[in-house]
Scaffold this motif. Structure first.
Motif, mmCIF file in Angstrom:
data_model
loop_
_atom_site.group_PDB
_atom_site.id
_atom_site.type_symbol
_atom_site.label_atom_id
_atom_site.label_comp_id
_atom_site.label_asym_id
_atom_site.label_seq_id
_atom_site.Cartn_x
_atom_site.Cartn_y
_atom_site.Cartn_z
ATOM 1 N N ASP A 303 0.827 -1.207 0.000
ATOM 2 C CA ASP A 303 0.000 0.000 0.000
ATOM 3 C C ASP A 303 0.858 1.253 0.000
ATOM 4 O OD1 ASP A 303 -2.671 1.257 0.296
ATOM 5 O OD2 ASP A 303 -1.847 1.900 2.243
ATOM 6 N N GLN A 304 1.993 1.232 0.695
ATOM 7 C CA GLN A 304 2.899 2.372 0.686
ATOM 8 C C GLN A 304 3.537 2.547 -0.704
ATOM 9 O OE1 GLN A 304 3.527 4.578 3.125
ATOM 10 N NE2 GLN A 304 1.967 3.537 4.415
ATOM 11 N N ILE A 305 3.838 1.414 -1.371
ATOM 12 C CA ILE A 305 4.438 1.503 -2.707
ATOM 13 C C ILE A 305 3.451 2.104 -3.690
ATOM 14 C CG2 ILE A 305 5.340 0.128 -4.632
ATOM 15 C CD1 ILE A 305 6.418 -1.842 -2.554
ATOM 16 N N ASP A 306 2.180 1.678 -3.589
ATOM 17 C CA ASP A 306 1.168 2.207 -4.499
ATOM 18 C C ASP A 306 0.955 3.689 -4.299
ATOM 19 O OD1 ASP A 306 0.847 -0.332 -5.509
ATOM 20 O OD2 ASP A 306 -0.904 -0.829 -4.225
ATOM 21 N N LYS A 307 1.201 4.169 -3.126
ATOM 22 C CA LYS A 307 1.049 5.607 -2.869
ATOM 23 C C LYS A 307 2.296 6.391 -3.242
ATOM 24 C CE LYS A 307 -2.295 5.016 0.852
ATOM 25 N NZ LYS A 307 -2.606 5.245 2.284
ATOM 26 N N GLY A 308 3.312 5.755 -3.905
ATOM 27 C CA GLY A 308 4.502 6.455 -4.353
ATOM 28 C C GLY A 308 5.510 6.684 -3.259
ATOM 29 N N ARG A 309 5.446 5.908 -2.192
ATOM 30 C CA ARG A 309 6.378 6.083 -1.069
ATOM 31 C C ARG A 309 7.353 4.919 -0.984
ATOM 32 N NH1 ARG A 309 1.829 7.644 3.454
ATOM 33 N NH2 ARG A 309 0.981 9.483 2.373
ATOM 34 N N GLY A 310 7.658 4.346 -2.178
ATOM 35 C CA GLY A 310 8.539 3.178 -2.183
ATOM 36 C C GLY A 310 9.946 3.520 -1.756
ATOM 37 N N ALA A 311 10.436 4.739 -2.099
ATOM 38 C CA ALA A 311 11.803 5.105 -1.755
ATOM 39 C C ALA A 311 11.987 5.230 -0.243
ATOM 40 C CB ALA A 311 12.180 6.416 -2.461
ATOM 41 N N VAL A 316 14.401 -0.411 1.158
ATOM 42 C CA VAL A 316 15.114 0.494 0.245
ATOM 43 C C VAL A 316 16.178 1.251 1.008
ATOM 44 C CG1 VAL A 316 14.869 2.479 -1.311
ATOM 45 C CG2 VAL A 316 13.136 0.658 -1.296
ATOM 46 N N LEU A 317 15.819 1.766 2.150
ATOM 47 C CA LEU A 317 16.772 2.545 2.930
ATOM 48 C C LEU A 317 17.880 1.667 3.490
ATOM 49 C CD1 LEU A 317 14.272 4.843 4.900
ATOM 50 C CD2 LEU A 317 15.586 5.400 2.841
ATOM 51 N N GLU A 318 17.626 0.404 3.691
ATOM 52 C CA GLU A 318 18.646 -0.483 4.261
ATOM 53 C C GLU A 318 19.559 -1.081 3.188
ATOM 54 O OE1 GLU A 318 16.406 -3.346 6.371
ATOM 55 O OE2 GLU A 318 15.729 -1.954 7.973
ATOM 56 N N SER A 319 19.287 -0.867 1.890
ATOM 57 C CA SER A 319 20.111 -1.422 0.808
ATOM 58 C C SER A 319 21.435 -0.654 0.736
ATOM 59 C CB SER A 319 19.375 -1.345 -0.534
ATOM 60 O OG SER A 319 20.225 -1.798 -1.570
ATOM 61 N N GLU A 320 22.613 -1.376 0.767
ATOM 62 C CA GLU A 320 23.922 -0.728 0.751
ATOM 63 C C GLU A 320 24.215 -0.096 -0.622
ATOM 64 O OE1 GLU A 320 26.832 -3.523 1.967
ATOM 65 O OE2 GLU A 320 26.040 -3.732 4.032
ATOM 66 N N GLY A 321 23.833 -0.800 -1.729
ATOM 67 C CA GLY A 321 24.107 -0.261 -3.082
ATOM 68 C C GLY A 321 23.355 1.024 -3.328
ATOM 69 N N LEU A 322 22.079 1.026 -2.923
ATOM 70 C CA LEU A 322 21.299 2.249 -3.106
ATOM 71 C C LEU A 322 21.813 3.364 -2.215
ATOM 72 C CD1 LEU A 322 17.679 0.808 -3.372
ATOM 73 C CD2 LEU A 322 19.178 1.596 -5.228
ATOM 74 N N GLN A 323 22.321 3.034 -1.058
ATOM 75 C CA GLN A 323 22.862 4.072 -0.187
ATOM 76 C C GLN A 323 24.096 4.716 -0.848
ATOM 77 O OE1 GLN A 323 23.611 2.376 3.644
ATOM 78 N NE2 GLN A 323 21.400 2.215 4.179
ATOM 79 N N LYS A 324 24.954 3.858 -1.441
ATOM 80 C CA LYS A 324 26.148 4.422 -2.107
ATOM 81 C C LYS A 324 25.763 5.298 -3.302
ATOM 82 C CE LYS A 324 29.254 0.631 -0.807
ATOM 83 N NZ LYS A 324 30.129 -0.462 -1.307
ATOM 84 N N LEU A 325 24.793 4.798 -4.130
ATOM 85 C CA LEU A 325 24.334 5.607 -5.270
ATOM 86 C C LEU A 325 23.748 6.918 -4.799
ATOM 87 C CD1 LEU A 325 22.641 2.901 -7.546
ATOM 88 C CD2 LEU A 325 24.806 4.108 -7.954
ATOM 89 N N VAL A 368 15.414 0.912 -6.750
ATOM 90 C CA VAL A 368 14.184 1.008 -5.936
ATOM 91 C C VAL A 368 13.080 0.171 -6.543
ATOM 92 C CG1 VAL A 368 12.374 2.591 -5.137
ATOM 93 C CG2 VAL A 368 14.776 3.272 -4.989
ATOM 94 N N LEU A 369 12.970 0.172 -7.888
ATOM 95 C CA LEU A 369 11.930 -0.591 -8.557
ATOM 96 C C LEU A 369 12.127 -2.092 -8.353
ATOM 97 C CD1 LEU A 369 9.454 -0.557 -10.394
ATOM 98 C CD2 LEU A 369 11.022 -0.574 -12.353
ATOM 99 N N ALA A 370 13.351 -2.514 -8.336
ATOM 100 C CA ALA A 370 13.621 -3.944 -8.132
ATOM 101 C C ALA A 370 13.193 -4.377 -6.733
ATOM 102 C CB ALA A 370 15.121 -4.229 -8.351
ATOM 103 N N ILE A 371 13.476 -3.527 -5.739
ATOM 104 C CA ILE A 371 13.104 -3.878 -4.352
ATOM 105 C C ILE A 371 11.590 -3.894 -4.191
ATOM 106 C CG2 ILE A 371 13.192 -3.098 -1.952
ATOM 107 C CD1 ILE A 371 16.029 -2.091 -2.529
ATOM 108 N N THR A 372 10.913 -2.909 -4.751
ATOM 109 C CA THR A 372 9.464 -2.845 -4.625
ATOM 110 C C THR A 372 8.795 -4.002 -5.355
ATOM 111 O OG1 THR A 372 9.383 -1.332 -6.511
ATOM 112 C CG2 THR A 372 9.405 -0.344 -4.302
ATOM 113 N N ASP A 373 9.369 -4.393 -6.500
ATOM 114 C CA ASP A 373 8.791 -5.545 -7.200
ATOM 115 C C ASP A 373 8.922 -6.816 -6.362
ATOM 116 O OD1 ASP A 373 8.078 -3.938 -9.299
ATOM 117 O OD2 ASP A 373 9.834 -4.426 -10.528
ATOM 118 N N SER A 374 10.059 -6.943 -5.659
ATOM 119 C CA SER A 374 10.221 -8.133 -4.793
ATOM 120 C C SER A 374 9.211 -8.119 -3.633
ATOM 121 C CB SER A 374 11.651 -8.177 -4.247
ATOM 122 O OG SER A 374 11.891 -7.075 -3.369
ATOM 123 N N LEU A 375 8.927 -6.940 -3.104
ATOM 124 C CA LEU A 375 7.935 -6.840 -2.031
ATOM 125 C C LEU A 375 6.552 -7.185 -2.553
ATOM 126 C CD1 LEU A 375 9.148 -3.603 -0.168
ATOM 127 C CD2 LEU A 375 9.405 -5.985 0.557
#
Length: 792
Positions: A303-311, A316-325, A368-375
């Protein structure tokens, strides 16, 4: 003192103001002339008064005490001596039980066991065993004892003569019944408090029988219980063995039926009495609850992803690669903004930075899209898992319904198996207990202390009989004294007059013997003369203006001393210088002329009937040997005294005489039974009631006072006459008022009681109680004769 216009200087208690003339009737009892509420006053317990009663009736109490002592000795002599012996028996209550593993567990003692043992000790079966063991049915002295209470015991104890019936006159059955009855009647069994001991006490006229029977009762009880226990154990073991075989067969049959049905129905149970279907349903319920929780958790993330709050999601916040990017993108953005201040966006360097920033932003968005798709995929898996579990649970529930139908009969068969197994285990345990108890052969009671041969009889007790007889006779003497005092409804002390009649006590006149009366009145130093002077003083303060100008002296019944009181008051008031006229208003039984030693040829009745000549009018009013004292006698006794006294002429005579004399004292007839006194009381300013001690009844005095007040009389008070103070009387408190205080002259003889000392009289005649009783009888007979004469 008779001045009407002069106020009294000293107002004694109760004499400061005249009593009101309004009728009191029943309320008179609560009237208090001294400011005390006599009606509400409670006498309470008075030890001194009780002591006076004891001393007053001392001869009665002493005689009753002596009679009680004699009765106690006689009763003791009439009783047969008895001996008692006591054996103490300890009851051994079973305090342990044997279980299958021979474990001993202690239990609390049961009081019912002691009570049961006590009743068995007093049973007829045990008494029969005692009689057989001691041969009591063949003992004449045991079968035919001396009577416990009889006049013949006195002769027996004095001379030792007795005669016992022969046992040959009774059959063996009768002798046995008599012996058993004797054992049961004289046997006492009591439980010693807070112990397991029973005291067995037997009472008999022979000390040997007392000890032998007490010991044999205890021993017979032990033997009886041992025999009963042995027989009971054998029978119980045989019965339980038969029951074990029957229950074992039933258990085997029920188990075979249970196994056969479970095999046919295909029922498989776990070790904890649950079926496999039930266990699976319980596990599926647990898994379904977990799946539902997972679906709810992932659903909230989607429900949070559908509301555009996936980031902003946690993964998402705990991903090391996304944190570096994100850090590198922020660094390039900062450089771009910093260079933008000096370079334009179209510069190659600036364009290169923009391309780098776009590339990093694309990479970050793809991550971010990859993580949300997995969720989202995880949420879809949770939904599928929940649906699968629900479907499987529904299938198992259908199977459970079928299983429950089959399980009903299975449960019934299993319950029967459990019941048979429980019975079998219990019977095996009891069989072991019975076997062990039959082998132990332990006693359930033991003799702690054997009865010894008594040497001193416990009954009869001379001291106890004397105490009981003395207490009974003292209670009887107390009852006699109470009845005597209860029947005495006369006045014995001034407080009773004040309390019962509500009248002020103006004077207390001591008792003087008739032979001493004239001498006491003549002697101005006698106690009687001083008492009359005290009465005169009280009359002087009875009204707001002094003594009344006309005073009526009356009483409830004849012979209470009213004529003597009128005679003496006239002298005492005349001694003060007042001109006093004494009028004999008793036209039925005049007495005033005798006191003055005058004839009674003409007087008041002649004056009222106009039967006196004019030349004799002056002679009607006679001077006496006492200065300032004039007497108007009653004159010829008329047939209608009440009519003459109620005539207007009588009132006119009193009014005219009141102008010539300072004080008019009218000697009136008694009130009860006559109407003369109430008529005369209306003509006098004040009325004085003379009440004799221990003579007039309280009811008679109340009736007289009520009649006077109903007629309108102003009763100013009362004078108590014939007041006797004995040393052993509760009236002794008035001793100094009526005896020693008045006897201030050393040569004046004491006037308390009679002149003679009673020498030569018996002891009971000297006692104050006997004298008072004789005086009451004399006065009562005299009053009855006087009333009879007045009525005739």
């Amino acid at each position: 003192m008779l001045d009407r216009n002069r106020q009294p200087q000293i107002a004694g208690p109760g004499y400061g103001q005249a009593l009101s003339a309004e009728p009191y009737y029943e309320g008179a009892q609560s009237y208090s002339p001294y400011g005390r509420d006599y009606a509400a006053q409670d006498e309470g317990f008075n030890p001194l008064r009780l002591l006076f009663y004891v001393v007053q009736y001392r001869w009665l109490i002493v005689m009753m005490a002596m009679a009680g002592l004699v009765a106690g000795v006689i009763v003791t002599m009439m009783q047969t001596p008895k001996y008692q012996a006591t054996t103490q028996l300890e009851v051994l209550v079973p305090s342990a039980k044997v279980f299958q593993d021979i474990e001993v567990v202690s239990e609390n003692s049961d009081v019912r066991a002691f009570l049961t043992a006590r009743e068995k000790l007093k049973s007829r079966a045990l008494a029969q065993r005692v009689v057989f063991q001691l041969g009591l049915a063949e003992r004449p002295d045991f079968l035919f004892p001396t009577p416990s209470f009889s006049l013949g015991n006195i002769v027996y104890r004095a001379f030792g003569i007795s005669k016992s019936p022969s046992i040959q006159e009774k059959t063996p059955e009768e002798r046995e019944a008599m012996a058993i009855k004797r054992v049961l009647d004289d046997l006492t069994v009591n439980l010693v408090t807070n112990t397991s001991l029973l005291s067995i006490t037997f009472v008999d006229q022979k000390p040997k029988y007392a000890s032998d029977v007490a010991n044999q009762v205890a021993q017979s009880f032990i033997d009886q219980r041992v025999d009963q226990t042995s027989e009971t154990s054998d029978l119980a073991r045989q019965f339980i063995q038969e029951q074990v075989l029957q229950v074992k067969q039933k258990l085997q049959t029920s188990e075979e039926a249970l196994v056969a049905y479970a095999k046919d129905a295909g029922i498989t149970v776990t070790g904890n009495d649950k079926s496999l279907i039930g266990s699976n349903i319980e596990a599926l319920n647990t898994a379904l609850a977990t799946a539902i929780q997972d679906r709810l958790d992932t659903g909230r993330v989607v429900d949070q992803i559908d509301k555009g709050r996936g980031a902003s999601l946690g993964p998402v916040l705990e991903s090391e690669g996304l944190q570096k990017l994100s850090e590198k993108l922020a660094d390039l953005s900062g450089q771009y903004q910093q260079k933008l201040t000096i370079l334009k966006p179209g510069f190659p360097e600036m364009q290169q930075l923009q391309l780098q920033i776009k590339e990093l932003q694309r990479l970050y968005n793809n991550g971010v899209l990859a993580i949300t798709d997995s969720l989202r995929l995880k949420y879809q898996e949770a939904q599928n898992k929940e649906a699968d579990l629900r479907a499987k649970l529904a299938e198992l529930e259908k199977q459970q319904v079928v299983f429950n139908d089959k399980n009903i009969k299975y449960t019934i068969l299993k319950r029967e198996v459990d019941s048979n197994r429980s019975q079998y285990d219990s019977l095996i345990s009891k069989l072991n207990e019975v076997g062990v108890s039959s082998e132990l052969k332990t006693q359930n009671a033991a003799i702690v202390d054997f009865a010894s041969l008594p040497t001193i009889p416990y009954s009869p007790s001379l001291s106890l009989n004397l105490a009981i007889a003395l207490a009974l006779f003292m209670a009887l003497s107390t009852s006699i004294i109470y009845v005597v005092e209860l029947l005495n409804n006369t006045f014995t002390n001034p407080e009773q007059i004040e309390k019962e009649l509500g009248l002020a006590m103006l004077g207390i006149l001591p008792l003087v013997d008739d032979r001493e009366l004239v001498a006491s009145i003549t002697d101005q130093k006698s106690g009687l003369s001083e008492a009359y002077r005290s009465l005169r003083t009280s009359l002087q303060f009875s009204g707001a203006e002094g003594a009344p100008r006309s005073l009526l002296v009356t009483s409830s019944e004849p012979s209470e001393g009213k004529s003597t009181t009128s005679f003496k008051l006239g002298q005492d008031f005349a001694a003060l210088g007042a001109k006093v006229l004494l009028v004999d208003g008793d036209l039925r039984k005049p007495n005033l002329h005798r006191l003055f030693g005058l004839d009674n040829a003409i007087g008041l009745s002649n004056l009222l009937t106009n039967t006196v000549r004019k030349e004799d009018l002056a002679g009607i009013f006679r001077a006496t040997k006492f200065p300032n004292v004039t007497v108007l006698t009653s004159g010829t006794i008329p047939p209608n005294p009440a009519d003459l006294l109620s005539s207007p002429k009588m009132a006119l005579i009193i009014t005219n005489l009141g102008k010539r004399f300072d004080l008019i004292i009218i000697d009136a007839p008694p009130v009860v039974g006559l109407s003369d006194a109430p008529i005369l009381s209306r003509l006098a300013e004040g009325t004085l009631m003379v009440i004799s001690t221990n003579q007039v009844t309280r009811k008679s005095a109340k009736t007289a006072l009520k009649r006077l007040r109903a007629a309108g009389a102003n009763v100013i008070g009362a004078a108590m006459s014939k007041f006797s103070v004995n040393k052993f009387d509760h009236n002794y408190a008035y001793k100094y008022m009526n005896y020693e205080y008045y006897d201030y002259g050393t040569s004046t003889p004491k006037i308390e009681g009679k002149v003679d000392d009673g020498a030569g009289q018996p002891a009971h005649a000297k006692s104050s109680a006997f004298k008072r009783l004789a005086r009451r009888l004399r006065s009562g007979v005299g009053s009855f004769v006087d009333r009879a004469k007045s009525a005739s």
